[in-house]
Design a protein around this motif. Structure first.
Motif, mmCIF file in Angstrom:
data_model
loop_
_atom_site.group_PDB
_atom_site.id
_atom_site.type_symbol
_atom_site.label_atom_id
_atom_site.label_comp_id
_atom_site.label_asym_id
_atom_site.label_seq_id
_atom_site.Cartn_x
_atom_site.Cartn_y
_atom_site.Cartn_z
ATOM 1 N N GLU A 40 0.817 -1.215 0.000
ATOM 2 C CA GLU A 40 0.000 0.000 0.000
ATOM 3 C C GLU A 40 0.848 1.260 0.000
ATOM 4 O OE1 GLU A 40 -3.143 0.127 -0.537
ATOM 5 O OE2 GLU A 40 -3.415 -2.044 -0.505
ATOM 6 N N HIS A 41 2.152 1.087 -0.060
ATOM 7 C CA HIS A 41 3.060 2.234 -0.081
ATOM 8 C C HIS A 41 4.209 1.918 -1.032
ATOM 9 C CE1 HIS A 41 5.982 -0.111 2.213
ATOM 10 N NE2 HIS A 41 4.955 -0.516 2.940
ATOM 11 N N PRO A 42 4.811 2.932 -1.644
ATOM 12 C CA PRO A 42 5.969 2.690 -2.492
ATOM 13 C C PRO A 42 7.237 2.534 -1.646
ATOM 14 C CG PRO A 42 5.465 5.018 -2.465
ATOM 15 C CD PRO A 42 4.387 4.342 -1.649
ATOM 16 N N PHE A 47 11.504 2.327 3.108
ATOM 17 C CA PHE A 47 10.385 3.219 3.425
ATOM 18 C C PHE A 47 10.417 3.537 4.913
ATOM 19 C CE2 PHE A 47 8.760 -1.049 4.099
ATOM 20 C CZ PHE A 47 8.002 -0.946 5.251
ATOM 21 N N SER A 48 9.720 4.593 5.263
ATOM 22 C CA SER A 48 9.579 5.000 6.658
ATOM 23 C C SER A 48 8.130 4.813 7.084
ATOM 24 C CB SER A 48 9.989 6.465 6.841
ATOM 25 O OG SER A 48 11.277 6.710 6.306
ATOM 26 N N LEU A 58 10.073 5.501 12.051
ATOM 27 C CA LEU A 58 11.174 4.563 11.851
ATOM 28 C C LEU A 58 11.344 4.274 10.364
ATOM 29 C CD1 LEU A 58 10.559 1.752 14.532
ATOM 30 C CD2 LEU A 58 12.086 3.725 14.709
ATOM 31 N N ASP A 59 12.571 3.941 9.972
ATOM 32 C CA ASP A 59 12.795 3.316 8.674
ATOM 33 C C ASP A 59 12.611 1.821 8.850
ATOM 34 O OD1 ASP A 59 13.563 5.773 7.428
ATOM 35 O OD2 ASP A 59 15.511 5.602 8.427
ATOM 36 N N LEU A 147 13.919 7.991 5.471
ATOM 37 C CA LEU A 147 14.205 7.279 4.230
ATOM 38 C C LEU A 147 13.181 7.618 3.148
ATOM 39 C CD1 LEU A 147 16.264 5.269 3.123
ATOM 40 C CD2 LEU A 147 14.787 3.420 3.883
ATOM 41 N N SER A 148 11.914 7.637 3.509
ATOM 42 C CA SER A 148 10.884 7.990 2.527
ATOM 43 C C SER A 148 11.053 9.422 2.042
ATOM 44 C CB SER A 148 9.492 7.796 3.127
ATOM 45 O OG SER A 148 9.193 6.424 3.278
#
Length: 354
Positions: A40-42, A47-48, A58-59, A147-148
């Motif tokens: 549901e996320h790239p 990702f964070s 958090l990453d 990170l995101s």
């Protein structure tokens, strides 16, 4: 007659897939490009997320980039904070900053394997990429719950990303893929359309077949602290030798640990967190009075096993058995270490074939 322009269908919104989409868009500004992502996320493995237990961003894993990783360093930009990597010897209680010291720990960080088990081709490629071996080349940037923001959101800019699209099958005719079958929709392709499979090795093999790779685990432990803890030498991260923890990263309110090749750890999450926290307290010269809030994240298939056997089975190039499909991802680059740098390089290779 006007030539019909191909549509580009990119499966996987990790670093490789997103970068491939951006490079193709730059090359063909009018092209129709769609990125399909199962989650549901790239971001794939980068990702964070908001962690409710620690009440902090958090990453999914603390990611690090060497300054000598030219593609990744250039992408992060001039404002990225790179610092010298040093190691702390837990037994001798001193810092060892020598470039050629702690080769085992450096190998674990780079390849997720001890040096005697890494494929020679991967070692040679890495040394060539990092040459000359100056202190500037070996400086490190690491993610700090950003990170995101630093990597993924900029790569997503302007792209048509369909989340929650898990590829479950495909159909072929005359050597071409003409249908992609997702959990939520079927996508018909014309002969001129292009497919780029930027999936991880495990999921790619499940759908398209191929070599069943072996994998190595990486474990990350995060501790919620009231402030940024101080480390020997005044650095905000250290490599560690003679300890369960291998890399220690600090930022305001958070202390993170990375343990490579961690599949043989036979400890519960709590016991592992306790062991690591005792080590952190010991190197700071404090008693471990209590265990702070923690989160343990184990990535069972963090990287393919980068030994001779598995490296030999990696693809020779980005072409596949299907005339209209190419592949991207760090695992697709034979003789390259599995890293953000390699994922970006694979995207450049694919774009060059489009």
């Amino acid at each position: 007659m006007t030539e019909v322009q191909p549509k580009y269908h990119i499966i996987g919104a990790g670093v490789a897939g997103l970068q491939a989409a951006q490079l193709i868009r730059r090359k063909y500004p009018q092209a129709e490009i769609t990125v399909y992502e199962a989650a549901e996320h790239p971001g794939g493995r980068c990702f964070s997320f908001a962690d409710p237990k620690l009440d902090i961003i958090l990453d999914n894993a603390t990611h690090a980039v060497l300054h000598g990783n030219r593609l990744a360093a250039a992408y992060l930009g001039q404002d990225a904070k790179f610092a010298k990597a040093v190691f702390y010897d837990m037994a001798a209680k001193r810092i060892n900053a020598g470039q050629f010291a702690n080769l085992k720990e450096k190998s674990l960080a780079l390849f997720n394997l001890p040096p005697d088990r890494v494929a020679p081709g991967i070692i040679a490629k890495t040394l060539g990429k990092l040459f000359p071996f100056t202190s500037g080349q070996l400086k490190v940037w690491f993610s700090r719950g950003d990170l995101s923001d630093c990597l993924i959101r900029p790569l997503c800019k302007g792209l048509n990303i369909k989340s929650g699209r898990k590829l479950t099958g495909f159909a072929t005719q005359d050597g071409y893929i003409y249908k992609l079958i997702f959990n939520k929709e079927n996508v018909a392709l014309l002969p001129q359309d292009k497919v780029i499979a930027a999936m991880d090795a495990h999921n790619y093999t499940k759908i398209f077949g191929g070599h069943d790779f072996e994998y190595n685990e990486i474990t990350n432990v995060f501790f919620r602290t009231s402030m940024q803890i101080s480390l020997p030498g005044g650095s905000d991260f250290l490599g560690l030798s003679g300890s369960a923890a291998q890399w220690l990263f600090t930022s305001p309110g958070l202390t993170a640990v990375t343990i490579s090749n961690s599949g043989e750890l036979n400890l519960s999450d709590r016991n592992l967190a306790l062991e690591v926290w005792k080590e952190i307290c010991a190197l700071r010269g404090h008693a471990a009075a209590f265990l702070p809030l923690y989160r343990v994240l184990r990535h069972k298939r963090a990287t393919i096993r980068q030994d001779r056997r598995n490296n030999a089975q990696r693809p020779a190039d980005c072409r596949t058995a299907w005339k209209n499909m190419l592949i991207a991802g760090d695992w697709t680059m034979k003789n390259w270490p599995c890293s953000i740098e390699t994922a970006l390089a694979s995207a450049h290779r694919v774009a060059g074939h489009c």
